[in-house]
Design an enzyme around this catalytic site. Structure first.
Site, mmCIF file in Angstrom:
data_model
loop_
_atom_site.group_PDB
_atom_site.id
_atom_site.type_symbol
_atom_site.label_atom_id
_atom_site.label_comp_id
_atom_site.label_asym_id
_atom_site.label_seq_id
_atom_site.Cartn_x
_atom_site.Cartn_y
_atom_site.Cartn_z
ATOM 1 N N ARG A 100 6.427 -16.143 14.513
ATOM 2 C CA ARG A 100 5.479 -15.296 15.107
ATOM 3 C C ARG A 100 5.298 -15.545 16.439
ATOM 4 O O ARG A 100 5.121 -16.868 17.151
ATOM 5 C CB ARG A 100 4.152 -14.821 14.520
ATOM 6 C CG ARG A 100 3.197 -15.918 14.364
ATOM 7 C CD ARG A 100 1.978 -15.604 13.415
ATOM 8 N NE ARG A 100 1.086 -16.496 13.401
ATOM 9 C CZ ARG A 100 0.038 -16.254 12.817
ATOM 10 N NH1 ARG A 100 -0.396 -15.234 12.328
ATOM 11 N NH2 ARG A 100 -1.112 -17.256 12.764
ATOM 12 N N ARG B 214 1.530 -28.758 5.504
ATOM 13 C CA ARG B 214 2.652 -28.234 6.543
ATOM 14 C C ARG B 214 1.771 -28.313 7.656
ATOM 15 O O ARG B 214 0.579 -27.982 7.853
ATOM 16 C CB ARG B 214 2.915 -26.811 5.953
ATOM 17 C CG ARG B 214 3.600 -26.648 4.882
ATOM 18 C CD ARG B 214 5.301 -27.055 4.994
ATOM 19 N NE ARG B 214 5.888 -26.128 6.052
ATOM 20 C CZ ARG B 214 7.036 -26.621 6.643
ATOM 21 N NH1 ARG B 214 7.777 -27.708 6.528
ATOM 22 N NH2 ARG B 214 7.741 -25.659 7.292
ATOM 23 N N TYR C 105 -6.809 -24.394 0.942
ATOM 24 C CA TYR C 105 -6.416 -23.323 2.325
ATOM 25 C C TYR C 105 -7.575 -22.386 2.337
ATOM 26 O O TYR C 105 -7.856 -21.697 1.388
ATOM 27 C CB TYR C 105 -5.337 -22.613 2.272
ATOM 28 C CG TYR C 105 -5.165 -21.688 3.370
ATOM 29 C CD1 TYR C 105 -4.976 -22.159 4.764
ATOM 30 C CD2 TYR C 105 -5.372 -20.267 3.502
ATOM 31 C CE1 TYR C 105 -5.010 -21.288 5.821
ATOM 32 C CE2 TYR C 105 -5.581 -19.424 4.333
ATOM 33 C CZ TYR C 105 -5.218 -20.024 5.896
ATOM 34 O OH TYR C 105 -5.270 -19.194 6.887
ATOM 35 N N ARG D 4 0.870 -1.226 0.186
ATOM 36 C CA ARG D 4 0.011 0.071 -0.090
ATOM 37 C C ARG D 4 0.872 1.230 -0.047
ATOM 38 O O ARG D 4 1.766 1.397 0.940
ATOM 39 C CB ARG D 4 -0.718 0.122 1.189
ATOM 40 C CG ARG D 4 -1.870 -1.220 1.263
ATOM 41 C CD ARG D 4 -2.926 -0.805 2.183
ATOM 42 N NE ARG D 4 -3.948 -2.205 2.286
ATOM 43 C CZ ARG D 4 -3.890 -2.905 3.459
ATOM 44 N NH1 ARG D 4 -3.362 -2.290 4.421
ATOM 45 N NH2 ARG D 4 -4.336 -3.906 3.276
#
Length: 365
Positions: A279, A248, A347, A173
């Site tokens: 994370r 995965r 997904y 962006r």
């Protein structure tokens, strides 16, 4: 009719709810000791704990938004993750705040000029892998600091071996906007996600059986049901006759900390190779919590092996070709409906699962 729903995640719960409302008898079996699949949350230290990783609801589909709001009230949480690269902090998704921190640019024109200059190294060639695709979108600096190591940890493969399409829709962006999603509606259910599935399954025509694996009594279950809605792994249903599909997986390391605020944000991505996890999630920030303690989760991507939880289908050419064989078999079934992320080997975000389930039940009933 008697329906057997295998799996109590969103897809199975929505189908069960819609079938029950039409007067059908539904049995839902779930191999875990709780309902709600991977969106399961529970209260720990007064905090809604996302047991299977962060789930942030977002959609631009008003039908889906109105549907899910029947079952919970949503707060105003906006997903604005930050990236930590060797202690340097960058805003996500890539926006003017990111570009300013990285290059000192202030205007969109300056940022665009810098990105154009860096992606010129490709010489205008069509990207053939993820590395080239990323450089074509954001240039070399962002690729090296914020994409390369993170993605390689996530997929367990070099970026030059990964297909370009994985990163085709990378948010970039030229505004000072840290909102990760462009969707019109976004939030977290106040009081967690489990209540949504609880309410879907709270119907006199629905019976729920936990700690029950379909494959332990397959013949009996198939004999009892007029129709089966199966949300598990499609290759397992067919006894892997064409071979195993790849997935995965994830491993989670959870800690309750005796402090009020560990990282100041719900999601911090670790984009360097020095951290094995991708994370850290601090759960209380999803609901703007002020509890005395906090809970954090370190998320480690992992290779999937039989018995592990399959989180992400590996939708490369090889696996998609293999799935097509199973899909062809599924298309000939008169009694079994395949749905959800594992049943359709795709997904899905939560809103996509809801849309799929509603679309199916609308046609079906």
């Amino acid at each position: 009719m008697n329906y057997l729903v295998v799996g109590s995640g969103l897809f199975g719960a929505i189908f069960a709810n819609e079938a029950a409302k039409k007067g059908h008898q539904v049995k839902v079996i779930e191999k875990r000791d709780h309902i709600a699949g991977n969106i399961y949350t529970k209260e720990v230290e007064g905090i809604q704990f996302h047991q299977y990783g962060a789930h942030i609801f977002h959609t631009s589909n008003k039908v889906v938004w109105d549907y899910v709001n029947q079952f919970a009230e949503f707060n105003r949480y906006t997903n604005s993750p930050i990236a930590n690269y060797h202690g340097e902090i960058y805003n996500m998704p890539f926006n003017m705040n990111t570009f300013n921190k990285l290059w000192g640019v202030v205007t969109p024109a300056e940022a665009k000029e810098k990105i154009d200059e860096q992606r010129a190294v490709l010489g205008g060639k069509e990207p053939e892998n993820l590395e080239e695709q990323a450089i074509s979108l954001v240039g070399i600096d962002i690729y090296k600091k914020l994409i390369k190591d993170y993605t390689e940890k996530q997929w367990g493969r070099s970026c030059t071996e990964l297909p370009a399409f994985i990163i085709k829709r990378l948010p970039v962006r030229l505004t000072y906007d840290n909102n990760y999603f462009n969707d019109k509606y976004q939030g977290i259910p106040i009081g967690g996600y489990t209540q949504i599935v609880e309410k879907m399954l709270d119907h006199p025509n629905i019976k729920v059986q936990l700690n029950t694996d379909f494959f332990d009594n397959r013949e009996q279950f198939e004999a009892e049901a007029d129709k089966i809605v199966y949300t598990g792994m499609i290759d397992q249903y067919y006894d892997y006759k064409f071979g195993r599909l790849e997935y995965r997986s994830l491993k989670f390391e959870n800690e309750i900390l005796d402090e009020e605020n560990y990282q100041g944000n719900a999601v911090v991505n670790y984009t360097d190779a020095d951290h094995a996890y991708t994370r850290i999630i601090e759960h209380k920030h999803f609901e703007f919590g002020t509890q005395e303690k906090t809970i954090i989760t370190k998320e480690y991507p992992a290779d999937w092996h039989p018995g592990d939880e399959p989180y992400y289908p590996v939708n490369d050419d090889k696996n998609n070709g293999l799935y097509q064989h199973y899909k062809d078999l599924a298309g000939k079934e008169g009694k079994v409906i395949f749905g959800g992320r594992l049943g359709m080997y795709k997904y899905f975000d939560m809103h996509m699962v809801i849309a799929e389930a509603l679309s199916l039940t609308k046609k079906y009933f």
